[in-house]
Design a protein around this motif. Structure first.
Motif, PDB file in Angstrom:
ATOM      1  N   LEU A 122       0.824  -1.238  -0.007  1.00 32.32           N
ATOM      2  CA  LEU A 122      -0.074  -0.073  -0.027  1.00 32.32           C
ATOM      3  C   LEU A 122       1.038   1.377   0.232  1.00 32.32           C
ATOM      4  CD1 LEU A 122      -2.848   1.223   0.313  1.00 32.32           C
ATOM      5  CD2 LEU A 122      -2.298   1.322   2.897  1.00 32.32           C
ATOM      6  N   LEU A 123       0.466   2.028  -0.956  1.00 31.02           N
ATOM      7  CA  LEU A 123       1.174   3.528  -0.804  1.00 31.02           C
ATOM      8  C   LEU A 123       0.192   4.380  -0.250  1.00 31.02           C
ATOM      9  CD1 LEU A 123       2.442   3.692  -4.333  1.00 31.02           C
ATOM     10  CD2 LEU A 123       3.788   3.883  -2.441  1.00 31.02           C
ATOM     11  N   SER A 124       0.257   4.750   1.194  1.00 31.23           N
ATOM     12  CA  SER A 124      -0.684   5.469   1.761  1.00 31.23           C
ATOM     13  C   SER A 124      -1.004   6.933   1.229  1.00 31.23           C
ATOM     14  CB  SER A 124      -0.362   5.446   3.331  1.00 31.23           C
ATOM     15  OG  SER A 124       1.022   6.143   3.559  1.00 31.23           O
ATOM     16  N   PRO A 125      -2.391   7.586   1.583  1.00 28.90           N
ATOM     17  CA  PRO A 125      -2.632   8.785   1.240  1.00 28.90           C
ATOM     18  C   PRO A 125      -1.573   9.779   1.746  1.00 28.90           C
ATOM     19  CG  PRO A 125      -4.490   7.545   2.275  1.00 28.90           C
ATOM     20  CD  PRO A 125      -3.331   6.928   2.514  1.00 28.90           C
ATOM     21  N   GLU A 126      -1.606  10.875   0.850  1.00 33.21           N
ATOM     22  CA  GLU A 126      -0.996  11.939   1.115  1.00 33.21           C
ATOM     23  C   GLU A 126      -1.444  12.985   0.300  1.00 33.21           C
ATOM     24  OE1 GLU A 126       3.077  10.521  -0.222  1.00 33.21           O
ATOM     25  OE2 GLU A 126       2.756  11.175  -2.243  1.00 33.21           O
ATOM     26  N   ALA A 127      -1.401  14.349   0.883  1.00 27.61           N
ATOM     27  CA  ALA A 127      -1.816  15.630   0.181  1.00 27.61           C
ATOM     28  C   ALA A 127      -1.028  16.080  -1.046  1.00 27.61           C
ATOM     29  CB  ALA A 127      -1.922  16.495   1.059  1.00 27.61           C
ATOM     30  N   THR A 128      -1.566  16.479  -1.770  1.00 30.30           N
ATOM     31  CA  THR A 128      -1.001  16.964  -3.263  1.00 30.30           C
ATOM     32  C   THR A 128       0.410  17.486  -2.706  1.00 30.30           C
ATOM     33  OG1 THR A 128      -3.069  17.102  -4.343  1.00 30.30           O
ATOM     34  CG2 THR A 128      -1.084  18.194  -5.304  1.00 30.30           C
ATOM     35  N   GLY A 129       0.459  18.770  -1.869  1.00 29.44           N
ATOM     36  CA  GLY A 129       1.782  19.382  -1.547  1.00 29.44           C
ATOM     37  C   GLY A 129       2.654  18.542  -0.971  1.00 29.44           C
ATOM     38  N   HIS A 130       2.227  17.309  -0.324  1.00 23.81           N
ATOM     39  CA  HIS A 130       3.122  16.648   0.442  1.00 23.81           C
ATOM     40  C   HIS A 130       4.065  16.119  -0.728  1.00 23.81           C
ATOM     41  CE1 HIS A 130       4.207  14.355   4.067  1.00 23.81           C
ATOM     42  NE2 HIS A 130       4.371  13.379   3.180  1.00 23.81           N
ATOM     43  N   ALA A 131       3.793  15.641  -1.745  1.00 20.09           N
ATOM     44  CA  ALA A 131       4.490  14.967  -2.809  1.00 20.09           C
ATOM     45  C   ALA A 131       5.528  15.781  -3.180  1.00 20.09           C
ATOM     46  CB  ALA A 131       3.596  14.557  -3.928  1.00 20.09           C
ATOM     47  N   GLU A 132       5.340  17.018  -3.210  1.00 20.16           N
ATOM     48  CA  GLU A 132       6.408  18.055  -3.721  1.00 20.16           C
ATOM     49  C   GLU A 132       7.689  17.936  -2.860  1.00 20.16           C
ATOM     50  OE1 GLU A 132       4.287  21.917  -3.710  1.00 20.16           O
ATOM     51  OE2 GLU A 132       3.042  21.429  -5.077  1.00 20.16           O
ATOM     52  N   LEU A 133       7.360  17.415  -1.696  1.00 18.54           N
ATOM     53  CA  LEU A 133       8.726  17.379  -0.610  1.00 18.54           C
ATOM     54  C   LEU A 133       9.733  16.533  -1.444  1.00 18.54           C
ATOM     55  CD1 LEU A 133       6.847  17.204   2.846  1.00 18.54           C
ATOM     56  CD2 LEU A 133       8.099  19.085   1.713  1.00 18.54           C
ATOM     57  N   TYR A 134       9.421  15.382  -2.246  1.00 18.65           N
ATOM     58  CA  TYR A 134      10.167  14.410  -2.783  1.00 18.65           C
ATOM     59  C   TYR A 134      11.003  15.038  -3.928  1.00 18.65           C
ATOM     60  CZ  TYR A 134       6.553  11.522  -0.606  1.00 18.65           C
ATOM     61  OH  TYR A 134       5.797  10.776   0.223  1.00 18.65           O
ATOM     62  N   GLY A 135      10.549  16.156  -4.409  1.00 16.65           N
ATOM     63  CA  GLY A 135      11.495  16.815  -5.493  1.00 16.65           C
ATOM     64  C   GLY A 135      10.832  16.519  -6.895  1.00 16.65           C
ATOM     65  N   PRO A 136      11.175  17.068  -7.998  1.00 12.86           N
ATOM     66  CA  PRO A 136      10.397  16.861  -9.325  1.00 12.86           C
ATOM     67  C   PRO A 136      10.022  15.572  -9.745  1.00 12.86           C
ATOM     68  CG  PRO A 136      12.645  17.754  -9.579  1.00 12.86           C
ATOM     69  CD  PRO A 136      12.420  17.729  -8.166  1.00 12.86           C
ATOM     70  N   ASP A 137      11.159  14.614  -9.635  1.00 21.58           N
ATOM     71  CA  ASP A 137      10.765  13.085 -10.155  1.00 21.58           C
ATOM     72  C   ASP A 137      10.476  12.167  -9.149  1.00 21.58           C
ATOM     73  OD1 ASP A 137      11.466  14.269 -12.850  1.00 21.58           O
ATOM     74  OD2 ASP A 137      13.685  13.855 -12.343  1.00 21.58           O
ATOM     75  N   GLY A 138      10.427  12.828  -7.676  1.00 18.18           N
ATOM     76  CA  GLY A 138      10.208  11.866  -6.286  1.00 18.18           C
ATOM     77  C   GLY A 138       8.989  10.879  -6.466  1.00 18.18           C
ATOM     78  N   ARG A 139       7.875  11.583  -6.956  1.00 16.92           N
ATOM     79  CA  ARG A 139       6.804  10.736  -7.202  1.00 16.92           C
ATOM     80  C   ARG A 139       6.911   9.359  -8.112  1.00 16.92           C
ATOM     81  NH1 ARG A 139       0.896  11.682  -5.496  1.00 16.92           N
ATOM     82  NH2 ARG A 139      -0.302  10.156  -6.431  1.00 16.92           N
ATOM     83  N   GLY A 140       7.382   9.844  -9.175  1.00 13.68           N
ATOM     84  CA  GLY A 140       7.801   8.820 -10.276  1.00 13.68           C
ATOM     85  C   GLY A 140       8.537   7.824  -9.754  1.00 13.68           C
ATOM     86  N   ARG A 141       9.732   8.221  -9.028  1.00 17.43           N
ATOM     87  CA  ARG A 141      10.687   7.267  -8.694  1.00 17.43           C
ATOM     88  C   ARG A 141      10.069   6.128  -7.634  1.00 17.43           C
ATOM     89  NH1 ARG A 141      13.882  11.710  -7.771  1.00 17.43           N
ATOM     90  NH2 ARG A 141      14.436  11.059  -5.687  1.00 17.43           N
TER      91      ARG A 141
END
Length: 100
Positions: free
Chosen positions: A23-42
């Motif tokens: 499971l990839l748990s819920p996170e707010a849209t802005g939270h994903a920005e903390l990973y950097g530009p390619d973080g979510r994709g990685r």
């Protein structure tokens, strides 16, 4: 080390006869920005590969909650927990149970 811990946990669960889902748990849209530009994709690529390696379905629940449903973009408030649990029941557990 984190991936090794997941692999070990899955092996332990399967040794006990459990079926496993990742499971990839819920996170707010802005939270994903903390990973950097390619973080979510990685993260998506890594977890997709891990799910394939472990032969365990991957549930991507990252977009299941709104920011207002969380205390800090990641940890659910009570209303978010209810919303998440209902969707998990409806979209994941009910179909899985119906197969049995």
């Amino acid at each position: 080390r984190s991936l090794r811990a997941v692999r070990d946990a899955v092996a332990d669960l399967r040794a006990q006869g459990c079926e496993v889902r990742l499971l990839l748990s819920p996170e707010a849209t802005g939270h994903a920005e903390l990973y950097g530009p390619d973080g979510r994709g990685r993260i998506t690529a890594c977890m997709t590969e891990l799910a394939r390696e472990l032969d365990a379905p991957l549930i991507d629940a990252r977009d299941w909650l709104d920011a207002a449903d969380t205390a800090d973009g990641h940890h659910a408030l009570m209303r978010g927990a209810v919303k998440f649990t209902e969707r998990l029941r409806r979209d994941v557990m009910a179909p899985w149970l119906a197969e049995r």
